[in-house]
Write a protein that holds these residues in place. Sequence first.
Motif, mmCIF file in Angstrom:
data_model
loop_
_atom_site.group_PDB
_atom_site.id
_atom_site.type_symbol
_atom_site.label_atom_id
_atom_site.label_comp_id
_atom_site.label_asym_id
_atom_site.label_seq_id
_atom_site.Cartn_x
_atom_site.Cartn_y
_atom_site.Cartn_z
ATOM 1 N N ARG A 137 7.917 22.524 67.251
ATOM 2 C CA ARG A 137 7.382 21.663 68.297
ATOM 3 C C ARG A 137 7.939 22.122 69.666
ATOM 4 O O ARG A 137 7.205 22.310 70.626
ATOM 5 N N THR A 138 9.267 22.305 69.745
ATOM 6 C CA THR A 138 9.879 22.756 70.995
ATOM 7 C C THR A 138 9.427 24.162 71.337
ATOM 8 O O THR A 138 9.254 24.499 72.508
ATOM 9 N N GLN A 195 6.537 25.517 70.853
ATOM 10 C CA GLN A 195 5.241 25.441 71.521
ATOM 11 C C GLN A 195 5.411 25.055 72.975
ATOM 12 O O GLN A 195 4.761 25.596 73.864
ATOM 13 N N GLU A 196 6.314 24.099 73.207
ATOM 14 C CA GLU A 196 6.507 23.637 74.581
ATOM 15 C C GLU A 196 7.096 24.741 75.456
ATOM 16 O O GLU A 196 6.646 24.967 76.570
#
Lengths: 343, 226
Positions: free
Chosen positions: B175-176, B178-179
Amino acid sequence: MDRNRAELRMRVCKYVLLTVNILLPAAGSLLLFTQTPKSRERTVFLIILLLFCALDIGYFLYFRKRFVMFSEEVCRNAERIMRNERDGIQLNKDTLTSKVVMELEKMEDILGNRLAESEQGKAKLQKTISEIAHQVKTPLSNVRMYHDILSDPDIAGGDKERFMEIIRQQLEKLEFLIDSLIKSSRLESDMIKLSMENGSVFDTLGISVNGIVQKADRKKIDIAIHCHPMIKAAHDVKWTSEAIENILDNAVKYTPERGKIRIDVIRGEMYVEIKIQDTGKGIAAEHYNDIFKRFYREPSASKDEGLGLGLYIARNIITLQGGYIMVHSVLGQGSCFSLFLPD
Amino acid sequence: MNILQTSNLTKVYGEEPFAVRALDGITLEIEQGSFTAIVGTSGSGKSTLLHMLGGLDTPTGGSVVVDGQELCGLGRSELTIFRRRKIGFIFQNYNLLPNLTVYDNIVLPVELDGRRIDRQYFDEIAGVLGLEDKLKRRPNKLSGGQQQRVAIARALITKPAIILADEPTGNLDSRTSQEVIGLLCATGKKFHQTMVMITHNEKIAQVADRAVRIEDGRIAESRWLL
């Protein structure tokens, strides 16, 4: 190490100058006037004073020369950069001149790139215009053709109705085409100004879903939204809802009857993610990036209506707002589009 | 305009007959302002390639030209200054100094070069990367994603000719990751920076403008994604 030494040298120089320039002459003259007037002593002091003056002038001339040399070097390099020549003499040295010259070269690079970019923008706009012309041509020539057929007086009544219907369809297509082209060209030429506000994502999502809910109902597609109403993101409501609607529209189009669309809104560290999952036919991994290109139609989708502008516009809208789109898909099982909006 | 160019780059470790050809004739051109992802499995030679591009390692043969300068001809101290002024690095394990604050970490490359900090530019970067309220903290008090954002800011502050990112999301959850990648891409575009990122994750490569696949020290595929 080098820098420390240079700095130390500078500081020592400064103190020496200070002493030489102010303190010593001051002390000298003080001595001169407070001592008992003995002419010999006075002469000695006078000589010392003159000596310091001479030293002072010497220093002044030396540093002036250094400064003039530095300026000349910088000017010469500036002229060289203007002539677009690179000699590399002043590169990668730990000197003041090297620093200044490398900054100047960097500036020239940045300005050059800006120029190239604006020229590219112009070329892009030209391309857009020719593409628009090309896209409009097909339905237009269809309308003309059927109109010609219709002007034939011997045409049967049933055929007439049919051709009229075809013309109407083509006109609709034309209208749709021109609408989307206006939208995309507006985005392209930066004519729109995004009005960013820190608004509720839920409300924006609502606007988008309203736009497709009828189509989804017709195909009996179930839409589930999981979004906390308090989640906010900096976005332009009008354009963002347009982007989401374009993606939802695709999801509805490529999902078979009684399929499912699921929308999740997840808050991350920097971005708010709007995740749109469908149970449609999916996209092959090698086409992940193609689908965002203008006028790209997947070969298997060519019979469905559409122009290949929806995702292109969606991506532009999101990118302009500092976000991005990612896609993940399994062929035959469905696609998942993630829109990331800056928090 | 090409900001970086390699021609027939080779790197051989060890000596014949036990030589390992980590890079086997790589010819690559990278355009100014583009975001290139170099994809490959581990052992394909992608890290070696990145080290060559950044002047961290010397090639066995071939040449690397960055911003019109041939790297092989530079001496050690020249290369150090070259790296400081022209190249921004982002590493997998962030490489932040734990005893400096976030602010000091970011401005370190500028201060090392004995220059003044462009405060306006700094504020802009910190704003885009969402670091304004963390400037006084120590890096080890931050999450992995935040630390990598500090590293991105540090790479941007010198306005380098090119930013090289070595598996920037290797230590982050998906998730991180992707950010951080999204942020890397967005800041690259915003500040008109050229970026080269290596990754083994195909999914992450999709935000790039161009993907170059490396296999066994050779370019297996190179395509523009936009």
